[in-house]
Enzyme design. Structure first.
Site, PDB file in Angstrom:
ATOM      1  CG  HIS A 121     -12.805  65.848  44.675  1.00 18.82           C
ATOM      2  ND1 HIS A 121     -12.114  65.590  43.514  1.00 18.82           N
ATOM      3  CD2 HIS A 121     -13.383  67.067  44.511  1.00 18.82           C
ATOM      4  CE1 HIS A 121     -12.272  66.622  42.679  1.00 18.82           C
ATOM      5  NE2 HIS A 121     -13.041  67.525  43.257  1.00 18.82           N
TER       6      HIS A 121
HETATM    7 ZN   LIG Z   1     -15.436  70.637  40.687  1.00 19.60          ZN
END
Ligand SMILES: [Zn+2]
Length: 309
Positions: A121
């Site tokens: 992320h």
């Molecule tokens: Zn995850």
């Protein structure tokens, strides 16, 4: 002579983040289990150096790296769901170094397994979720920069979309990104990978594996010189942050499809852990343990080129 998968770990992967859903203990627990069960000798782990600023600059912006080094909360660091401390920044730099080492080692040994990393992320210029530095992208850029690999693929099987990785490699034909994730889950909105498979809530082993197998065909078509496998443990049905219905056996079969598929095609694999928030920490460790064991077993089963049987 059989090959040994490189197993990479640093005690510095752990840092104290207080009471948090991210189980920082899992890195050391996994190492302990591998030793206790005789899979890896006590001295058999490779200890990675932290990624250098130069390594990180192939992926991240200088402004964002400055914020991290100086522990500044800014719009760039502010979307992190972790504390921002010297220890945590060091741990993410070590994790990036670990995935770089896994990638390099995989090119000669077939497999490099980082007992950490998978922080998909993280974007070029900002943190998100539990991810400060995108070790997957840092590792791919390092081996490309060193001229060791031209084309790469990311196979991301975490329950959450690999949004940072997707964005980092968007428009780059040299890196194929596959993300197989739960559609109705974090992150929202999602980025575009080369291939996104957004799965329905609660799907079980059979459907998951069928979708994965079909998607992997596209990865093989891309003819990567290396695969970085984000082997997130959170598609597990007992995961607190996931909403899929995979069993332990299903997750093991997932690993087999990815890792055997690479072996059969002679593609080196660097494995990272990724997420894992099972109600019982032991389950998360077991899922990661199974991934490591399969990599070790497959590496031993392959005869290196030029060695007669
Ligand atoms: Zn995850």
């Amino acid at each position: 002579m059989a090959r040994e998968a490189a197993i990479i770990h640093s005690t510095g992967y752990f840092c104290d983040i207080g009471t948090h859903v991210f189980p920082m203990q899992k890195f050391a627990l996994l190492r302990e289990r591998l030793v206790a069960d005789g899979d890896v000798a006590e001295q058999g782990f490779l200890d990675p150096p932290p990624a250098s600023r130069e390594d990180l600059l192939r992926v991240h912006t200088p402004e964002y790296l400055d914020d991290l080094e100086q522990l500044r909360w800014t719009p760039r660091t502010g979307a992190s769901e972790l504390p921002l401390t010297t220890d945590i920044v060091r741990s993410y730099r070590l994790a990036a170094g670990g995935t770089m080492l896994a990638a390099r080692e995989s090119l000669t040994r077939g497999f490099g397994v980082n007992l950490g990393g998978g922080f998909h992320h993280a974007f070029a210029d900002h943190a998100e979720g539990f991810c400060y530095l995108n070790d997957i992208a840092v590792a791919i850029r390092a081996v490309q920069h060193e001229g060791l690999v031209r084309r790469a693929a990311v196979v991301d099987c975490d329950v959450h979309q690999g949004n940072g990785t997707a964005r980092l490699f968007r428009g780059d034909d040299s890196v194929f990104t596959l993300s197989l994730h739960q559609q109705r889950n974090y992150p929202v909105p999602k980025e575009s990978s080369d291939l996104d498979v957004g799965l329905e809530d609660g799907i079980g082993d059979a459907e998951y594996l069928e979708r994965l197998e079909g998607s992997l065909a596209r990865v093989w078509e891309a003819a990567p010189g290396i695969v970085v496998y984000q082997a997130g443990a959170d598609p597990y049905r007992e995961d607190q942050l996931g909403g899929l219905g995979l069993t332990l056996a299903g997750l093991a079969e997932r690993d087999r499809l990815v890792l055997e598929g690479c072996v059969r095609r002679g593609i080196p694999v660097a494995v990272t852990l990724g997420g894992g928030y099972a109600r019982r920490l032991e389950d998360t460790v077991l899922i990661h343990l199974a991934t490591c064991r399969l990599a070790l077993a497959l590496a031993r089963a392959v005869t290196p080129p030029g060695v007669s049987q």
